[in-house]
Design a protein around this motif. Structure first.
Motif, mmCIF file in Angstrom:
data_model
loop_
_atom_site.group_PDB
_atom_site.id
_atom_site.type_symbol
_atom_site.label_atom_id
_atom_site.label_comp_id
_atom_site.label_asym_id
_atom_site.label_seq_id
_atom_site.Cartn_x
_atom_site.Cartn_y
_atom_site.Cartn_z
ATOM 1 N N GLY A 108 0.795 -1.219 0.000
ATOM 2 C CA GLY A 108 0.000 0.000 0.000
ATOM 3 C C GLY A 108 0.827 1.268 0.000
ATOM 4 O O GLY A 108 2.033 1.254 0.252
ATOM 5 N N ARG A 109 0.145 2.374 -0.289
ATOM 6 C CA ARG A 109 0.832 3.666 -0.372
ATOM 7 C C ARG A 109 1.278 4.167 1.001
ATOM 8 O O ARG A 109 2.373 4.674 1.172
ATOM 9 C CB ARG A 109 -0.110 4.715 -0.966
ATOM 10 C CG ARG A 109 -0.182 4.753 -2.477
ATOM 11 C CD ARG A 109 -0.676 3.526 -3.140
ATOM 12 N NE ARG A 109 -1.195 3.816 -4.482
ATOM 13 C CZ ARG A 109 -1.218 2.949 -5.465
ATOM 14 N NH1 ARG A 109 -0.733 1.726 -5.290
ATOM 15 N NH2 ARG A 109 -1.716 3.274 -6.644
ATOM 16 N N ARG A 110 0.404 4.047 1.989
ATOM 17 C CA ARG A 110 0.673 4.625 3.305
ATOM 18 C C ARG A 110 1.899 4.001 3.971
ATOM 19 O O ARG A 110 2.802 4.712 4.420
ATOM 20 C CB ARG A 110 -0.555 4.453 4.206
ATOM 21 C CG ARG A 110 -0.353 4.995 5.623
ATOM 22 C CD ARG A 110 -1.663 4.971 6.388
ATOM 23 N NE ARG A 110 -2.290 3.656 6.354
ATOM 24 C CZ ARG A 110 -3.539 3.421 6.701
ATOM 25 N NH1 ARG A 110 -4.310 4.430 7.101
ATOM 26 N NH2 ARG A 110 -4.045 2.207 6.660
ATOM 27 N N GLN A 111 1.938 2.691 4.023
ATOM 28 C CA GLN A 111 3.089 2.023 4.656
ATOM 29 C C GLN A 111 4.373 2.297 3.883
ATOM 30 O O GLN A 111 5.430 2.546 4.478
ATOM 31 C CB GLN A 111 2.835 0.507 4.720
ATOM 32 C CG GLN A 111 1.673 0.094 5.609
ATOM 33 C CD GLN A 111 1.981 0.273 7.084
ATOM 34 O OE1 GLN A 111 3.132 0.242 7.498
ATOM 35 N NE2 GLN A 111 0.943 0.495 7.883
ATOM 36 N N SER A 112 4.289 2.280 2.553
ATOM 37 C CA SER A 112 5.481 2.540 1.729
ATOM 38 C C SER A 112 6.005 3.949 1.974
ATOM 39 O O SER A 112 7.210 4.166 2.127
ATOM 40 C CB SER A 112 5.140 2.364 0.246
ATOM 41 O OG SER A 112 4.703 1.050 -0.027
ATOM 42 N N GLN A 113 5.081 4.929 2.024
ATOM 43 C CA GLN A 113 5.485 6.310 2.233
ATOM 44 C C GLN A 113 6.149 6.510 3.588
ATOM 45 O O GLN A 113 7.211 7.133 3.708
ATOM 46 C CB GLN A 113 4.265 7.228 2.124
ATOM 47 C CG GLN A 113 4.587 8.704 2.246
ATOM 48 C CD GLN A 113 5.418 9.198 1.083
ATOM 49 O OE1 GLN A 113 4.903 9.404 0.003
ATOM 50 N NE2 GLN A 113 6.707 9.390 1.297
#
Length: 540
Positions: free
Chosen positions: A379-384
């Protein structure tokens, strides 16, 4: 029918989208060539005080003249900013007997002599931006990013108001004008002003390209289009090293990195305006013309749209958008602050600056490839969040690792640069998905504004090494870790439709879907969707 449904019906990623993305990637190459140009434009070669009446020492070698005229540092190198008030001839007998009387040491009185073996000229050698004027040299990058900061506000609003294509074209034209004026600068003040205005113009290019491309593709290919666009940044990063290696004179270097914008201006002729933006702003006939002309896309079911006026204030009027704006602003600041802090310190890699710049570009590409997988898996949130946190930890690790570990420190620095680039790649994609179409460029403009504040402050932080040698790195580390943690507060956008209106953002948080029981009968207030989907031709 939502615009996403139209893309799914007719295919949201065909030859047309690939063609559009390729053209939009061309100006993307230009961005790092200006954003990281400070490394070469303002490079400071080895220098020492100019020695007056040097012709009087005809019987001495150049090394001996320096020995009696310039004090030595503890490491044996000659001072860059000080000279003896009188020649110290006794040092010819024993160079280790450096004078302990500081009264005979003074600041450079007759200018400086520079080593031109690596650079024919830079702005440092042009206007003597060394020693006491060193701050002005670093400020050149700050002026540029102040311009980028102002441009983010201007083009963020204007591209939502007047369209993506028109503002992208305008920013490219002004980039050429002010870039060439920078190359023709005859004073430091003129360079500072024109570089600031170049930053304003290039901010539009940086801000518009990725959302513009993403608005033409479907959900399944949003990540691919974002990563593809980002890879061209890395290509520009590597090209900057090659161009700077071939062009060692700062005037012509500015011309060389600005010229390619002309090609982008010509190619932009074949790129249509964003149909998604046109529909969201009620310009249905123009949207239909583009969709029919491209023969790949469709309009939406009911085009009776009443355009509303939105501004940056709209980003903070409703609770969910307010939270998104505050948190994404903090993340963007941390990403830009740490990225430019690392990218503008080419001496920390143990390589010459041209090779360092090229290596920085090369390691970005695998970082982007890895992120293509991660943002679709975790996902975007964890990656960011984790890429930014790991960036900070990598910077902090090099503060702790002893300088004697000459092999380990560059490896950790390169890992940090990779994490930093991964964070920058993700934040563009992530933010484009967080904001609705009617406010997307306003949102991108706001976050880019905050990011460029970080970019403007990043080069000035290097001056803190006079307080404590490791203070710049500690500052970069702390900011990256704190801002990365804020990303955990943002919503996940993986496989979620791009929101088109503010209600698409706020409704999930204020769900009114419930069951009512009256007279023994249960009625659901949840909306049902029973409309029959119209075909492409019926809608047009």
């Amino acid at each position: 029918m939502k615009f996403e449904d139209l893309l799914l019906e007719i295919g949201g990623f065909g030859r047309f989208q690939i063609f559009i993305l390729f053209i939009l990637c061309l100006p993307r190459i230009n961005l790092p060539m200006h954003f990281l140009l400070h490394n070469f434009l303002a490079a400071t070669p080895s220098h020492h005080c100019a020695i007056p009446h040097q012709e009087a020492f005809v019987n001495l070698t150049m090394e001996e003249v320096l020995l009696i005229s310039i004090p030595q540092e503890p490491d044996g190198t000659y001072s860059s900013c000080e000279m003896f008030s009188q020649p110290q001839f006794h040092l010819l007998l024993n160079s280790s007997l450096q004078p302990e009387n500081n009264s005979i040491i003074q600041h450079c009185q007759h200018g400086w002599v520079y080593d031109h073996s690596q650079f024919t000229s830079t702005i440092s050698t042009q206007w003597d931006l060394v020693c006491e004027q060193r701050g002005l040299n670093q400020a050149t990058a700050t002026f540029f990013f102040i311009g980028v900061t102002m441009g983010a506000v201007i083009f963020g609003y204007l591209s939502d108001r007047f369209g993506r294509k028109a503002m992208l074209l305008l920013s490219l034209v002004f980039s050429v004008i002010f870039g060439m004026l920078s190359a023709a600068s005859v004073s430091y003040s003129m360079l500072a002003i024109t570089r600031t205005l170049t930053g304003v113009a290039l901010s539009g290019v940086s801000l518009i390209i990725l959302p513009f491309g993403m608005e033409w593709v479907d959900i399944q290919h949003r990540t691919f289009s974002g990563i593809l666009t980002s890879i061209f940044w890395s290509i520009g990063n590597m090209l900057l090293a090659m161009v700077a290696y071939l062009v060692r004179e700062w005037h012509w270097l500015l011309v060389a990195v600005t010229g390619p914008c002309l090609l982008s201006i010509v190619c932009l002729w074949w790129v249509p305006e964003s149909a998604r933006w046109l529909i969201a702003n009620g310009k249905v006939k123009q949207a239909q013309r583009h969709l029919l002309q491209c023969a790949r896309m469709n309009g939406r079911e009911d085009f009776t749209v009443s355009p509303e006026s939105y501004s940056y204030i709209s980003l903070f009027r409703t609770p969910v958008l307010r939270k998104i704006s505050l948190c994404s602003g903090a993340v963007w600041f941390g990403v830009a602050f740490s990225y430019y802090g690392m990218s503008m310190n080419l001496t920390g890699f143990g390589l010459n600056m041209y090779l360092s710049q090229f290596v920085l570009g090369i390691i970005e590409i695998p970082a982007k490839m890895i992120m293509y997988v991660l943002v679709n898996r975790v996902g975007r949130r964890q990656s960011q969040a984790w890429t930014l946190i790991l960036t900070g930890l990598s910077i902090g690790a090099n503060v702790i690792i002893p300088k004697t570990f000459t092999s380990l420190r560059p490896v950790v620095a390169i890992m940090g640069k990779g994490f930093s680039e991964a964070a920058f790649t993700t934040v563009f994609l992530y933010t484009s998905e967080l904001y609705p179409t009617i406010l997307r460029q306003n949102g991108m403009g706001y976050t880019s504004f905050v990011a460029r504040l970080g970019g403007a402050l990043a080069p000035l932080v290097f001056l803190l090494d006079e307080v404590w040698r490791s203070l710049p790195e500690v500052t970069y580390c702390a900011v990256a870790v704190c801002c990365g943690s804020v990303a955990f507060l943002l919503p996940e956008t993986l496989n979620v439709r791009l929101p088109e209106g503010i209600e698409d953002i706020e409704k999930p948080a204020k769900s009114t879907c419930r069951n009512l029981t009256e007279n023994g009968t249960t009625t659901s207030t949840c909306p049902t969707h029973t409309k029959k989907k119209k075909s492409f031709l019926q809608i047009i």
